[in-house]
Design an enzyme around this catalytic site. Structure first.
Site, mmCIF file in Angstrom:
data_model
loop_
_atom_site.group_PDB
_atom_site.id
_atom_site.type_symbol
_atom_site.label_atom_id
_atom_site.label_comp_id
_atom_site.label_asym_id
_atom_site.label_seq_id
_atom_site.Cartn_x
_atom_site.Cartn_y
_atom_site.Cartn_z
ATOM 1 N N ASN A 42 0.840 -1.195 0.000
ATOM 2 C CA ASN A 42 0.000 0.000 0.000
ATOM 3 C C ASN A 42 0.878 1.250 0.000
ATOM 4 O OD1 ASN A 42 0.621 -0.860 2.646
ATOM 5 N ND2 ASN A 42 -1.217 0.039 3.538
ATOM 6 N N ALA A 46 -0.884 12.156 1.376
ATOM 7 C CA ALA A 46 -1.370 13.204 2.266
ATOM 8 C C ALA A 46 -2.814 13.581 1.927
ATOM 9 C CB ALA A 46 -0.456 14.420 2.182
ATOM 10 N N CYS A 53 -4.230 0.650 -2.418
ATOM 11 C CA CYS A 53 -4.046 -0.575 -1.634
ATOM 12 C C CYS A 53 -2.949 -1.452 -2.239
ATOM 13 C CB CYS A 53 -5.335 -1.388 -1.615
ATOM 14 S SG CYS A 53 -6.696 -0.627 -0.726
ATOM 15 N N GLU A 55 -3.160 -4.587 -2.975
ATOM 16 C CA GLU A 55 -3.699 -5.452 -4.028
ATOM 17 C C GLU A 55 -3.701 -4.742 -5.369
ATOM 18 O OE1 GLU A 55 -4.938 -4.765 -1.056
ATOM 19 O OE2 GLU A 55 -6.415 -6.227 -0.408
#
Ligand code: THU
Length: 131
Positions: A42, A46, A53, A55
């Site tokens: 991941n 900001a 993610c 994945e």
């Protein structure tokens, strides 16, 4: 490659996760029929909503390396007490390329559970849905 080895590859990605906001590293590893592995972590931002993610990082790496087919399993490794199942957006993106994928969700102590993507995203909307 065994399920355990794939999960290990996912855990190894924690060291490169960029998680200054959640402090929750996640790693992912996609296995293909021909034994290739595409990993991801991941990467936060900001502007929180711009976070990606683990994945989806792995998905984008596979596709951008020309690998769109033959994905057999994805391992996802979180650090918490709960199994790290993919979020809805990641389920949808996985469904595009591998609706029959096996999903291995690991928790911090290394324990894991398995489900099919079909179980995680029943009646999914995919390329065939467009007719
Ligand atoms: N996260 C993932 O990378 N994959 C998941 O399956 C669940 C959530 C990330 C997003 C964010 O960086 C952190 O975990 C906390 O939500």
């Amino acid at each position: 490659m065994t399920d355990r080895e794939l999960i290990q590859r996912a855990f190894e990605m924690h060291r490169v996760s960029y998680v200054p906001y959640s402090r929750f590293p996640v790693g992912a590893a996609i296995l293909t029929q021909d034994g290739r592995v595409f990993t991801g972590c991941n990467v936060e931002n900001a502007a929180y909503g711009s976070t990606i993610c683990a994945e989806r990082t792995a998905i984008l790496k596979a596709v951008s390396e020309g690998c769109r087919e033959g994905w057999t399993a994805i391992a996802i490794a979180g650090q918490g007490a709960d199994f790290c199942w993919p979020c809805g957006a990641c389920r949808q993106m996985l469904y595009e390329f591998a609706p029959e994928l096996r999903v291995l969700a690991a928790r911090g102590d290394g324990g894991y559970q398995e489900a099919s993507l079909e179980q995680l995203l029943p009646h999914g909307f995919g390329p065939k849905s467009l007719g």
